[in-house]
Design a protein around this motif. Structure first.
Motif, short mmCIF file in Angstrom:
data_model
loop_
_atom_site.label_atom_id
_atom_site.label_comp_id
_atom_site.label_asym_id
_atom_site.label_seq_id
_atom_site.Cartn_x
_atom_site.Cartn_y
_atom_site.Cartn_z
N ALA A 172 -5.57 6.09 6.54
CA ALA A 172 -6.10 7.44 6.79
C ALA A 172 -6.08 8.28 5.51
CB ALA A 172 -5.30 8.13 7.89
N VAL A 173 -5.01 8.17 4.73
CA VAL A 173 -4.90 8.92 3.48
C VAL A 173 -5.91 8.39 2.47
CG1 VAL A 173 -3.40 9.42 1.51
CG2 VAL A 173 -2.52 9.63 3.84
N VAL A 174 -6.02 7.07 2.36
CA VAL A 174 -6.99 6.47 1.44
C VAL A 174 -8.40 6.89 1.82
CG1 VAL A 174 -7.97 4.31 0.58
CG2 VAL A 174 -5.49 4.54 0.83
N SER A 175 -8.71 6.85 3.10
CA SER A 175 -10.03 7.27 3.58
C SER A 175 -10.32 8.72 3.19
CB SER A 175 -10.10 7.11 5.10
OG SER A 175 -11.32 7.60 5.58
N GLN A 176 -9.34 9.57 3.37
CA GLN A 176 -9.50 10.99 3.01
C GLN A 176 -9.73 11.14 1.50
OE1 GLN A 176 -5.99 13.40 3.54
NE2 GLN A 176 -7.23 15.25 3.86
N GLN A 177 -9.00 10.38 0.71
CA GLN A 177 -9.16 10.45 -0.74
C GLN A 177 -10.54 9.95 -1.18
OE1 GLN A 177 -5.70 8.20 -1.90
NE2 GLN A 177 -4.40 10.02 -1.96
N MET B 282 -11.49 -0.44 8.17
CA MET B 282 -10.23 0.02 7.58
C MET B 282 -10.23 1.51 7.31
SD MET B 282 -9.05 -2.97 4.89
CE MET B 282 -10.54 -2.92 3.91
N PHE B 283 -11.37 2.03 6.81
CA PHE B 283 -11.40 3.40 6.32
C PHE B 283 -12.33 4.32 7.09
CE2 PHE B 283 -10.42 0.74 2.52
CZ PHE B 283 -9.09 1.09 2.44
N ALA C 31 0.86 -1.18 0.00
CA ALA C 31 0.00 0.00 0.00
C ALA C 31 0.90 1.23 0.00
CB ALA C 31 -0.91 -0.01 1.22
N SER C 32 0.71 2.08 -0.97
CA SER C 32 1.55 3.27 -1.05
C SER C 32 1.05 4.37 -0.11
CB SER C 32 1.62 3.78 -2.48
OG SER C 32 0.33 4.13 -2.94
#
Length: 106
Positions: A22-27, A58-59, A17-18
């Protein structure tokens, strides 16, 4: 059955995962704020996911059956090598798309 060697990389090394959760959730939330419709399809191809509720875990995002949909196909292999599994997944994607972009009636 031959034992797995300690030299064999785990799933996390193949599918790094790059971004953090938290970043994926925000995106994802940014896309939803722009009224995007998202469909996530998970299978048993990875040991970390066991049901739809884990997406929320997860998100921190709850699927709502309109803008954010999450499907989990138990007993499906993640490459959909069985034709009936491929057909079911393609049918689900087509239905999702048709619900969002209906053909205009003339």
């Amino acid at each position: 059955m031959q034992p797995v060697s300690a030299d064999v990389p785990g799933a996390e090394e193949f599918f790094e995962a790059s971004e953090s959760a938290a970043v994926v959730s925000q995106q994802i939330q940014q896309m939803l704020d722009r009224h995007a419709s998202l469909l996530y399809i998970y299978t048993e191809g990875y040991g970390e996911l066991f049901d739809v509720e884990q997406f929320n875990e997860m998100f921190g995002l709850v699927p709502d059956q309109r803008s954010l949909q999450v499907e989990y196909y138990r007993n499906f292999e993640h490459t959909y090598r069985l034709s009936n599994h491929r057909e079911m997944v393609v049918d689900r994607i087509v239905r999702w798309y048709a619900d969002r972009f209906p053909i205009a009636r003339r």
